[in-house]
Scaffold this motif. Structure first.
Motif, PDB file in Angstrom:
ATOM      1  N   SER A 289       5.600  -8.748  -9.297  1.00 15.05           N
ATOM      2  CA  SER A 289       5.193  -8.584 -10.699  1.00 15.05           C
ATOM      3  C   SER A 289       6.356  -8.313 -11.642  1.00 15.05           C
ATOM      4  CB  SER A 289       4.191  -7.425 -10.820  1.00 15.05           C
ATOM      5  OG  SER A 289       4.831  -6.187 -10.538  1.00 15.05           O
ATOM      6  N   GLY A 290       7.477  -7.855 -11.104  1.00 13.36           N
ATOM      7  CA  GLY A 290       8.618  -7.556 -11.952  1.00 13.36           C
ATOM      8  C   GLY A 290       8.644  -6.155 -12.512  1.00 13.36           C
ATOM      9  N   VAL A 291       7.647  -5.306 -12.174  1.00 11.31           N
ATOM     10  CA  VAL A 291       7.633  -3.914 -12.633  1.00 11.31           C
ATOM     11  C   VAL A 291       8.804  -3.173 -11.993  1.00 11.31           C
ATOM     12  CG1 VAL A 291       6.317  -1.757 -12.640  1.00 11.31           C
ATOM     13  CG2 VAL A 291       5.131  -3.947 -12.894  1.00 11.31           C
ATOM     14  N   PRO A 292       9.553  -2.352 -12.760  1.00 14.76           N
ATOM     15  CA  PRO A 292      10.683  -1.597 -12.194  1.00 14.76           C
ATOM     16  C   PRO A 292      10.258  -0.837 -10.939  1.00 14.76           C
ATOM     17  CG  PRO A 292      10.658  -1.373 -14.567  1.00 14.76           C
ATOM     18  CD  PRO A 292       9.406  -2.103 -14.207  1.00 14.76           C
ATOM     19  N   VAL A 293      11.139  -0.821  -9.941  1.00 15.24           N
ATOM     20  CA  VAL A 293      10.786  -0.285  -8.633  1.00 15.24           C
ATOM     21  C   VAL A 293      10.363   1.177  -8.696  1.00 15.24           C
ATOM     22  CG1 VAL A 293      13.197   0.322  -8.125  1.00 15.24           C
ATOM     23  CG2 VAL A 293      11.569  -0.043  -6.248  1.00 15.24           C
ATOM     24  N   ASN A 294      10.991   1.984  -9.560  1.00 12.86           N
ATOM     25  CA  ASN A 294      10.664   3.408  -9.607  1.00 12.86           C
ATOM     26  C   ASN A 294       9.313   3.688 -10.270  1.00 12.86           C
ATOM     27  OD1 ASN A 294      11.849   2.496 -12.028  1.00 12.86           O
ATOM     28  ND2 ASN A 294      12.335   4.596 -12.653  1.00 12.86           N
ATOM     29  N   ARG A 295       8.741   2.657 -10.937  1.00 14.08           N
ATOM     30  CA  ARG A 295       7.434   2.828 -11.576  1.00 14.08           C
ATOM     31  C   ARG A 295       6.372   1.937 -10.959  1.00 14.08           C
ATOM     32  NH1 ARG A 295       6.871   1.135 -16.294  1.00 14.08           N
ATOM     33  NH2 ARG A 295       8.837   0.089 -16.803  1.00 14.08           N
ATOM     34  N   LEU A 296       6.709   1.297  -9.860  1.00  7.32           N
ATOM     35  CA  LEU A 296       5.811   0.303  -9.283  1.00  7.32           C
ATOM     36  C   LEU A 296       4.500   0.932  -8.791  1.00  7.32           C
ATOM     37  CD1 LEU A 296       5.750  -2.711  -8.766  1.00  7.32           C
ATOM     38  CD2 LEU A 296       6.684  -2.291  -6.488  1.00  7.32           C
ATOM     39  N   VAL A 297       4.609   2.033  -8.065  1.00  6.21           N
ATOM     40  CA  VAL A 297       3.412   2.669  -7.488  1.00  6.21           C
ATOM     41  C   VAL A 297       2.500   3.230  -8.566  1.00  6.21           C
ATOM     42  CG1 VAL A 297       2.604   4.579  -6.036  1.00  6.21           C
ATOM     43  CG2 VAL A 297       4.526   3.169  -5.293  1.00  6.21           C
ATOM     44  N   THR A 298       3.082   3.772  -9.624  1.00  3.82           N
ATOM     45  CA  THR A 298       2.266   4.379 -10.678  1.00  3.82           C
ATOM     46  C   THR A 298       1.758   3.364 -11.690  1.00  3.82           C
ATOM     47  OG1 THR A 298       4.287   4.874 -11.933  1.00  3.82           O
ATOM     48  CG2 THR A 298       3.411   6.618 -10.494  1.00  3.82           C
ATOM     49  N   SER A 299       2.476   2.251 -11.872  1.00  2.10           N
ATOM     50  CA  SER A 299       2.127   1.292 -12.925  1.00  2.10           C
ATOM     51  C   SER A 299       1.338   0.080 -12.439  1.00  2.10           C
ATOM     52  CB  SER A 299       3.397   0.808 -13.644  1.00  2.10           C
ATOM     53  OG  SER A 299       4.095   1.881 -14.227  1.00  2.10           O
ATOM     54  N   HIS A 300       1.549  -0.320 -11.202  1.00  2.45           N
ATOM     55  CA  HIS A 300       0.851  -1.502 -10.691  1.00  2.45           C
ATOM     56  C   HIS A 300      -0.526  -1.084 -10.173  1.00  2.45           C
ATOM     57  CE1 HIS A 300      -0.003  -5.002  -8.061  1.00  2.45           C
ATOM     58  NE2 HIS A 300       0.710  -5.662  -8.974  1.00  2.45           N
ATOM     59  N   SER A 301      -1.575  -1.572 -10.795  1.00  2.00           N
ATOM     60  CA  SER A 301      -2.931  -1.079 -10.525  1.00  2.00           C
ATOM     61  C   SER A 301      -3.366  -1.279  -9.076  1.00  2.00           C
ATOM     62  CB  SER A 301      -3.936  -1.740 -11.474  1.00  2.00           C
ATOM     63  OG  SER A 301      -3.917  -3.155 -11.321  1.00  2.00           O
ATOM     64  N   ASP A 302      -3.110  -2.470  -8.519  1.00  4.58           N
ATOM     65  CA  ASP A 302      -3.546  -2.741  -7.147  1.00  4.58           C
ATOM     66  C   ASP A 302      -2.840  -1.836  -6.145  1.00  4.58           C
ATOM     67  OD1 ASP A 302      -5.224  -4.672  -8.068  1.00  4.58           O
ATOM     68  OD2 ASP A 302      -3.952  -6.380  -7.516  1.00  4.58           O
ATOM     69  N   LEU A 303      -1.536  -1.638  -6.337  1.00  7.66           N
ATOM     70  CA  LEU A 303      -0.774  -0.793  -5.424  1.00  7.66           C
ATOM     71  C   LEU A 303      -1.191   0.668  -5.571  1.00  7.66           C
ATOM     72  CD1 LEU A 303       1.387  -0.558  -3.296  1.00  7.66           C
ATOM     73  CD2 LEU A 303       3.122  -0.512  -5.107  1.00  7.66           C
ATOM     74  N   ASN A 304      -1.366   1.104  -6.805  1.00  9.99           N
ATOM     75  CA  ASN A 304      -1.810   2.479  -7.047  1.00  9.99           C
ATOM     76  C   ASN A 304      -3.168   2.727  -6.400  1.00  9.99           C
ATOM     77  OD1 ASN A 304      -3.325   4.609  -8.804  1.00  9.99           O
ATOM     78  ND2 ASN A 304      -1.175   4.927  -9.272  1.00  9.99           N
ATOM     79  N   GLU A 305      -4.074   1.771  -6.558  1.00 10.63           N
ATOM     80  CA  GLU A 305      -5.418   1.909  -5.978  1.00 10.63           C
ATOM     81  C   GLU A 305      -5.366   1.916  -4.457  1.00 10.63           C
ATOM     82  OE1 GLU A 305      -9.753  -0.413  -5.987  1.00 10.63           O
ATOM     83  OE2 GLU A 305      -8.127  -1.077  -7.304  1.00 10.63           O
ATOM     84  N   ALA A 306      -4.500   1.090  -3.877  1.00 10.29           N
ATOM     85  CA  ALA A 306      -4.390   1.024  -2.417  1.00 10.29           C
ATOM     86  C   ALA A 306      -3.922   2.358  -1.839  1.00 10.29           C
ATOM     87  CB  ALA A 306      -3.425  -0.087  -2.016  1.00 10.29           C
ATOM     88  N   VAL A 307      -2.898   2.964  -2.466  1.00 11.64           N
ATOM     89  CA  VAL A 307      -2.390   4.262  -1.999  1.00 11.64           C
ATOM     90  C   VAL A 307      -3.440   5.344  -2.215  1.00 11.64           C
ATOM     91  CG1 VAL A 307      -0.620   6.031  -2.333  1.00 11.64           C
ATOM     92  CG2 VAL A 307       0.015   3.618  -2.408  1.00 11.64           C
ATOM     93  N   THR A 308      -4.107   5.304  -3.356  1.00 10.81           N
ATOM     94  CA  THR A 308      -5.131   6.308  -3.668  1.00 10.81           C
ATOM     95  C   THR A 308      -6.281   6.252  -2.680  1.00 10.81           C
ATOM     96  OG1 THR A 308      -4.597   6.244  -6.029  1.00 10.81           O
ATOM     97  CG2 THR A 308      -6.766   7.086  -5.417  1.00 10.81           C
ATOM     98  N   GLU A 309      -6.796   5.054  -2.410  1.00 15.02           N
ATOM     99  CA  GLU A 309      -7.921   4.907  -1.490  1.00 15.02           C
ATOM    100  C   GLU A 309      -7.536   5.311  -0.071  1.00 15.02           C
ATOM    101  OE1 GLU A 309     -11.121   4.239  -2.054  1.00 15.02           O
ATOM    102  OE2 GLU A 309     -10.579   4.392  -4.167  1.00 15.02           O
ATOM    103  N   LEU A 310      -6.315   4.976   0.342  1.00 17.90           N
ATOM    104  CA  LEU A 310      -5.847   5.388   1.667  1.00 17.90           C
ATOM    105  C   LEU A 310      -5.858   6.908   1.782  1.00 17.90           C
ATOM    106  CD1 LEU A 310      -2.866   4.022   3.698  1.00 17.90           C
ATOM    107  CD2 LEU A 310      -2.984   6.464   3.214  1.00 17.90           C
ATOM    108  N   SER A 311      -5.341   7.585   0.758  1.00 11.79           N
ATOM    109  CA  SER A 311      -5.270   9.049   0.785  1.00 11.79           C
ATOM    110  C   SER A 311      -6.652   9.674   0.806  1.00 11.79           C
ATOM    111  CB  SER A 311      -4.485   9.549  -0.432  1.00 11.79           C
ATOM    112  OG  SER A 311      -3.180   9.017  -0.449  1.00 11.79           O
ATOM    113  N   LEU A 312      -7.585   9.129   0.013  1.00  7.36           N
ATOM    114  CA  LEU A 312      -8.940   9.672  -0.021  1.00  7.36           C
ATOM    115  C   LEU A 312      -9.644   9.489   1.320  1.00  7.36           C
ATOM    116  CD1 LEU A 312     -10.129   8.582  -3.588  1.00  7.36           C
ATOM    117  CD2 LEU A 312      -9.524  10.887  -2.818  1.00  7.36           C
ATOM    118  N   ARG A 313      -9.434   8.319   1.951  1.00  7.34           N
ATOM    119  CA  ARG A 313     -10.047   8.095   3.265  1.00  7.34           C
ATOM    120  C   ARG A 313      -9.504   9.081   4.285  1.00  7.34           C
ATOM    121  NH1 ARG A 313      -9.622   2.601   1.857  1.00  7.34           N
ATOM    122  NH2 ARG A 313      -7.592   2.457   2.891  1.00  7.34           N
TER     123      ARG A 313
END
Length: 292
Positions: free
Chosen positions: A63-87
């Motif tokens: 996507s081209g989002v800066p690497v240090n903001r990728l997890v917080t800014s990219h919706s799919d990646l943020n959701e994937a980490v969030t759902e993993l943690s909740l499970r």
């Protein structure tokens, strides 16, 4: 972004696109070998988590989002980490184990990048890049886990309070709430909500609050009881408090708490007699007690 970092990002993006399944499999293997799960989550569930997270990581890097903001800014990646943690939180894993599971992906990614270069400087740059990419994921997983566990604990506490404050239908138009244990603000609110709902459902005329199982009655407990009684009266029903034992009666008198406006009885049997009178002497129906 420096030229070398851009090269690492391009190489990692390409590796993920071409070897997504291989990277996901290696991540699953690392988690199982390192025993960082902290729960009995199955291998099939691990593989599904890996597939989703690695796929989201692939899309995020492209996507081209800066690497240090990728997890917080990219919706799919943020959701994937969030759902993993909740499970993991729901499965009973520890927050440390959850974060380590996410961070184990570092080794899988670095292994994928190493296959395309032997240059020490490039490998160092790749390691730094992957750390910047996944350290925020580890922090996010820890934060989400803690919030998720707190929500689970709150929900379980609410359920326990509801189970500990049942509304009993004694007979037509007469309800009772047997209280056991400490009566605090949160529990009083649950008692009030359940009782008022039951009064409406059963068209009750009398509600008996039995405090035989309440160890002590202080000013706060008395205020909670009075609030509940006032709410019951607003619903058009009478309220009787039973279980006023001698020590409690003495404490109430010493504290100067005025319960003169509330109908009280020493025992539940006395309260039942009062309820019969309040319902114009109607005898109880021959029916089993029912719990809400």
């Amino acid at each position: 972004m420096s030229t070398s970092e851009a090269t690492v990002r391009e190489r990692l993006t390409q590796a993920l696109a071409e070897r997504e399944d291989e990277i996901a499999d290696r991540w699953v293997q690392l988690q199982m070998e390192q025993v960082v799960l902290g729960t009995d989550i199955s291998e099939a569930e691990l593989r599904e988590e890996a597939r989703i997270l690695v796929s989201a990581l692939t899309g995020g890097l492209a996507s081209g989002v800066p690497v240090n903001r990728l997890v917080t800014s990219h919706s799919d990646l943020n959701e994937a980490v969030t759902e993993l943690s909740l499970r993991r939180a729901r499965a009973g894993a520890t927050p440390t184990a959850t974060s380590l599971a996410v961070l184990a992906l570092k080794e899988a990614l670095l292994h994928a990048v190493q296959g395309g270069t032997r240059d020490a400087e490039e490998l160092f740059t790749a390691a730094v890049f992957i750390n910047r990419l996944l350290d925020p994921a580890g922090a996010l997983s820890f934060e989400v886990y803690v919030e998720g566990r707190e929500e689970i604990i709150r929900r379980q506490s609410q359920q326990l309070m509801e189970l500990s404050t049942p509304v009993v239908r004694l007979w037509r138009q007469v309800l009772a709430v047997p209280l056991i244990g400490t009566l605090d603000t949160a529990r009083t609110q649950v008692v009030m909500e359940n009782l008022l709902q039951a009064i409406q459902e059963h068209e009750a005329l009398v509600a008996i609050i039995d405090i035989t199982g309440v160890p002590t009655v202080d000013t706060a407990v008395a205020q909670h009881l009075m609030q509940t009684v006032n709410a019951v009266r607003l619903m058009g029903a009478d309220c009787v408090i039973s279980g006023i034992r001698p020590p409690i009666a003495q404490t109430i008198a010493q504290l100067g708490i005025d319960l003169s406006t509330i109908l009280t009885r020493a025992t539940l049997a006395d309260a039942l007699s009062a309820a019969v009178k309040l319902t114009d002497g109607a005898a109880p129906e021959e029916e089993a007690l029912s719990l809400r």
